[in-house]
Scaffold this active site. Sequence first.
Site, mmCIF file in Angstrom:
data_model
loop_
_atom_site.group_PDB
_atom_site.id
_atom_site.type_symbol
_atom_site.label_atom_id
_atom_site.label_comp_id
_atom_site.label_asym_id
_atom_site.label_seq_id
_atom_site.Cartn_x
_atom_site.Cartn_y
_atom_site.Cartn_z
ATOM 1 N N HIS A 184 -9.073 3.341 -2.381
ATOM 2 C CA HIS A 184 -7.520 2.956 -2.221
ATOM 3 C C HIS A 184 -7.012 2.043 -3.335
ATOM 4 C CE1 HIS A 184 -3.883 1.670 -0.496
ATOM 5 N NE2 HIS A 184 -4.373 0.853 0.402
ATOM 6 N N CYS B 88 0.777 -1.277 0.043
ATOM 7 C CA CYS B 88 -0.092 -0.133 0.070
ATOM 8 C C CYS B 88 0.870 1.150 0.147
ATOM 9 C CB CYS B 88 -0.948 0.018 1.204
ATOM 10 S SG CYS B 88 -2.283 -1.172 1.123
ATOM 11 N N CYS C 106 -0.307 2.910 6.443
ATOM 12 C CA CYS C 106 -0.023 1.328 6.706
ATOM 13 C C CYS C 106 0.367 0.771 5.584
ATOM 14 C CB CYS C 106 -0.952 1.020 7.659
ATOM 15 S SG CYS C 106 -2.640 0.933 6.787
#
Length: 401
Positions: free
Chosen positions: A357, A91, A387
């Site tokens: 996302h 991510c 994160c």
Amino acid sequence: MGDAYIYDAVRTPRGKGRSSGSLYTVRPVELLATALRALRDRNGLDTTQVDDVVAGCVTQTADQGGCIARYAALTAGYDLDCAGLTLNRFCGSGLEAINHAGAMVASGYADLIVAGGVESMSRVKMGSDGGAVWDPAVQWQIGSVPQGVSADLLAMLFGITREQVDAFALRSQQRATAAREAGHFARSIVPVRDDNGHLLLDHDELIRPDTTAEGLAALKPAFEMLGKTFGMDELTRREYPQVESIDHIHHAGNSSGIVDGAAAVLVGSREKGRELGLTPRARIRGVGISGEEPMLMLTGPIPSTRKALKKASMSISDVDLIEVNEAFAAVPLAFMQEYDLDPERVNVDGGAIAMGHPLGATGAVLLSTVLGALERRDLTTGLVTLCIGGGMGIATIIERV
């Protein structure tokens, strides 16, 4: 060491990450090329001067395999001398691409780099690249559970309730709706068109203006079966024996949405900018990357931010606006609790719960978001942090110039 400057930042809208989404028909290489073209055209950029195109992409298989950064640059019509690098820090990939570019420029090894990322989650399903992250034997050995279970564990450890995560999700939707209606993303968003020039999407498609507290409260926890029926909750007790039972509170409404999207950021030295007649919008002040216990995995923004602040010789009170990726609502809530932050400084235009996302692009998207917000409010410093799966965190501090 010199400074690395951010000259511009663009992104595509985020489309719903399924076959009914507006960007489903767009190949990911073309999605990234759309952002690359926009960055070139609106800056009158001579791409013979670009040393590299660095793109984050998490699921590097099928349509997203084969060094998509290089082929997107070629598709966008960049000069043949402009190389390409595709990287994967889960991510954090989009922000890692920017940090890599900044390090290359600050060291003097490069003068001008386009960094960003792409993820077409409708066309290339998350996890379809396989690997150790999906191997039960590896997961059992290192101690890891699905991220949704980790998010519920995080909430337990920080004393975060279902009411709090739902209230945060509602605020994300409200802020994103208000930001879109006020045109806050107008400078950064570039529309996506098909091969015939017809408009496919020019706004973030996932935002749900009709979201209510009652609607969120009615949603059932998404990870309770994984935790209780498939034994994931029991596995967490290896590292967190003090948590006797996990209260599962995250669901589709307070977790990040699955979307398609791409982003591109122009990073260069001051000298190269002057040579090309570019005006910098910000400079990179500090970066931080951290590893942590992989069972919990979602507290990475806390130590990575601490590292970035130390590198920048700053404290959290010196930062005007903060973007904490809304992978799950408990992540920014835990971050705000740890640093005792006023919510009015965090994710002021909404976040991934409302807008989605796109894994490999999100870090670069958030940088464009915080930069735009700083400019609108005439503020100076911004922090972006995410994160990362596998127990990692990443953070970048920028300062307007």
